[in-house]
Design a protein around this motif. Sequence first.
Motif, PDB file in Angstrom:
ATOM      1  N   PRO A 212      26.296  -9.741  95.088  1.00  0.00           N
ATOM      2  CA  PRO A 212      25.433 -10.540  94.286  1.00  0.00           C
ATOM      3  C   PRO A 212      25.404 -10.482  92.862  1.00  0.00           C
ATOM      4  CG  PRO A 212      23.974  -9.105  95.446  1.00  0.00           C
ATOM      5  CD  PRO A 212      25.505  -8.670  95.932  1.00  0.00           C
ATOM      6  N   LYS A 213      24.587 -11.254  92.175  1.00  0.00           N
ATOM      7  CA  LYS A 213      24.452 -10.844  90.562  1.00  0.00           C
ATOM      8  C   LYS A 213      24.150  -9.481  90.611  1.00  0.00           C
ATOM      9  CE  LYS A 213      19.693 -12.500  90.577  1.00  0.00           C
ATOM     10  NZ  LYS A 213      18.788 -13.595  90.172  1.00  0.00           N
ATOM     11  N   GLY A 214      24.835  -8.789  89.659  1.00  0.00           N
ATOM     12  CA  GLY A 214      24.470  -7.402  89.222  1.00  0.00           C
ATOM     13  C   GLY A 214      25.025  -6.382  90.065  1.00  0.00           C
ATOM     14  N   PHE A 215      25.084  -6.758  91.337  1.00  0.00           N
ATOM     15  CA  PHE A 215      25.285  -6.318  92.660  1.00  0.00           C
ATOM     16  C   PHE A 215      24.688  -4.830  92.749  1.00  0.00           C
ATOM     17  CE2 PHE A 215      28.960  -5.411  89.749  1.00  0.00           C
ATOM     18  CZ  PHE A 215      29.421  -3.986  90.106  1.00  0.00           C
ATOM     19  N   PHE A 216      24.520  -4.143  91.872  1.00  0.00           N
ATOM     20  CA  PHE A 216      23.682  -2.806  91.997  1.00  0.00           C
ATOM     21  C   PHE A 216      22.950  -2.211  90.809  1.00  0.00           C
ATOM     22  CE2 PHE A 216      23.207   1.875  92.029  1.00  0.00           C
ATOM     23  CZ  PHE A 216      22.457   2.110  93.105  1.00  0.00           C
ATOM     24  N   TYR A 217      23.631  -2.541  89.555  1.00  0.00           N
ATOM     25  CA  TYR A 217      22.874  -2.314  88.441  1.00  0.00           C
ATOM     26  C   TYR A 217      22.762  -3.538  87.596  1.00  0.00           C
ATOM     27  CZ  TYR A 217      22.417   1.528  84.787  1.00  0.00           C
ATOM     28  OH  TYR A 217      21.775   2.208  84.017  1.00  0.00           O
ATOM     29  N   PRO A 218      21.404  -3.896  87.207  1.00  0.00           N
ATOM     30  CA  PRO A 218      21.386  -5.067  86.484  1.00  0.00           C
ATOM     31  C   PRO A 218      22.322  -5.061  85.243  1.00  0.00           C
ATOM     32  CG  PRO A 218      19.134  -3.784  86.864  1.00  0.00           C
ATOM     33  CD  PRO A 218      20.234  -2.950  87.361  1.00  0.00           C
ATOM     34  N   ASP A 219      22.708  -6.530  85.026  1.00  0.00           N
ATOM     35  CA  ASP A 219      23.531  -6.585  83.944  1.00  0.00           C
ATOM     36  C   ASP A 219      22.849  -6.440  82.500  1.00  0.00           C
ATOM     37  OD1 ASP A 219      25.252  -7.557  85.624  1.00  0.00           O
ATOM     38  OD2 ASP A 219      24.702  -9.831  85.754  1.00  0.00           O
ATOM     39  N   VAL A 220      21.526  -6.345  82.448  1.00  0.00           N
ATOM     40  CA  VAL A 220      20.853  -6.451  81.085  1.00  0.00           C
ATOM     41  C   VAL A 220      21.093  -4.951  80.537  1.00  0.00           C
ATOM     42  CG1 VAL A 220      18.859  -7.995  81.747  1.00  0.00           C
ATOM     43  CG2 VAL A 220      18.738  -5.598  82.460  1.00  0.00           C
ATOM     44  N   VAL A 221      21.652  -3.913  81.385  1.00  0.00           N
ATOM     45  CA  VAL A 221      21.587  -2.590  80.850  1.00  0.00           C
ATOM     46  C   VAL A 221      22.692  -2.581  79.852  1.00  0.00           C
ATOM     47  CG1 VAL A 221      23.515  -1.964  82.705  1.00  0.00           C
ATOM     48  CG2 VAL A 221      22.100  -0.250  81.518  1.00  0.00           C
ATOM     49  N   GLN A 222      23.746  -3.668  79.880  1.00  0.00           N
ATOM     50  CA  GLN A 222      24.835  -3.639  79.029  1.00  0.00           C
ATOM     51  C   GLN A 222      24.332  -3.989  77.477  1.00  0.00           C
ATOM     52  OE1 GLN A 222      27.700  -2.991  79.754  1.00  0.00           O
ATOM     53  NE2 GLN A 222      27.233  -2.867  81.814  1.00  0.00           N
ATOM     54  N   LEU A 223      22.947  -4.515  77.310  1.00  0.00           N
ATOM     55  CA  LEU A 223      22.278  -4.783  76.170  1.00  0.00           C
ATOM     56  C   LEU A 223      21.823  -3.455  75.542  1.00  0.00           C
ATOM     57  CD1 LEU A 223      20.232  -7.983  77.035  1.00  0.00           C
ATOM     58  CD2 LEU A 223      22.574  -7.801  75.934  1.00  0.00           C
ATOM     59  N   LEU A 224      21.711  -2.560  76.419  1.00  0.00           N
ATOM     60  CA  LEU A 224      21.127  -1.136  75.670  1.00  0.00           C
ATOM     61  C   LEU A 224      22.227  -0.225  75.095  1.00  0.00           C
ATOM     62  CD1 LEU A 224      18.774  -0.383  78.637  1.00  0.00           C
ATOM     63  CD2 LEU A 224      18.349  -1.449  76.633  1.00  0.00           C
TER      64      LEU A 224
END
Length: 328
Positions: free
Chosen positions: A166-178
């Motif tokens: 599913p979306k992000g499957f395990f780790y939220p995509d928002v982490v890429q903003l950090l």
Amino acid sequence: MEEKTLNLSSGLIFGYYDSGAPQGAIYKTIFALHGLMFNSYVWKKMMPLAFTQNLRLVCLNRRGYGNTTPLPQDQYPAPDKDSAGVLKSIGLDILEFIHTFSQKEQLPLSGEGGFARLTWSLGTMTGLSAVANIVHASEEVKTTMSHLKALVLHEPPQVALGPPHPKGFFYPDVVQLLPPEEHQSFFHWWISGYFDHDPKALAAKSISTSGLTYASPSPFSPPSLYGVSEKGEGERLFQECGGVAMDFAFMIHSNQELVHENYKKAVFESELEEKTIFVVSDRTPEQLLIASWQAEEDGMKAVQLKGANHFSQWDFPEETMKAYLTVM
């Protein structure tokens, strides 16, 4: 609680925690395997409970964690490359540990004895590989594994079972903003947080349901890891080493068809189908709830912990032990 070590005939060393043999001559054993970044110290608070339940809880540290021999860097497959050989090898090493420990400690295996396999989080991927590859083990190991009586899957993400992500499957995509240096602290906060999901969404158990919280834990419930460093347990609980990054990349990029095949072999193409449970908490990240619903659709029984999160064995050890025991 001190980590012990066991030398295998292959030359590998496995670190592990052991609750010790209970007073009864006949008892069951649970062999537990941890997930990513956090080692088997995560079951510390459950050790005394095992003794009172006439159980022995043995918690392995995976390759590169604690005192367990690291996996050589050149053995980690590159993303999207063939991971079959590595997964099989890791699985067979786990089987060898169970066999060697069982012989050394003279575990009661027959009759009312025997053992269960418990896997938590992403560690489920290698744990299921072990069970799926029993057929490739030595005859001695096969004999020991014939006393495997149950499987407990404690909140594996979908990537550990093999269904579509599913979306992000395990780790939220928002982490890429950090910034990269903040990824680990974000992961600690996110994975050990408490999520406020819509009760209607929880009741619906639909993968397409809205109302599940994806990336932001509740601001009113402190994450499980808040305060552990002040208590001196943080450095024992989570691992900070270069191998963790490779471990994460290896698991996230493992061949999903192979992972799903191991999942089916271990659970649904064995005598363990009726003796396997998926333990899930109702305040865990969305991705783990979705994985439990997918497992239920596959025919697995789920046991839900009310009010708990992904670290239920740390925050709710008594309730988590009861959940494990439902299949013992």
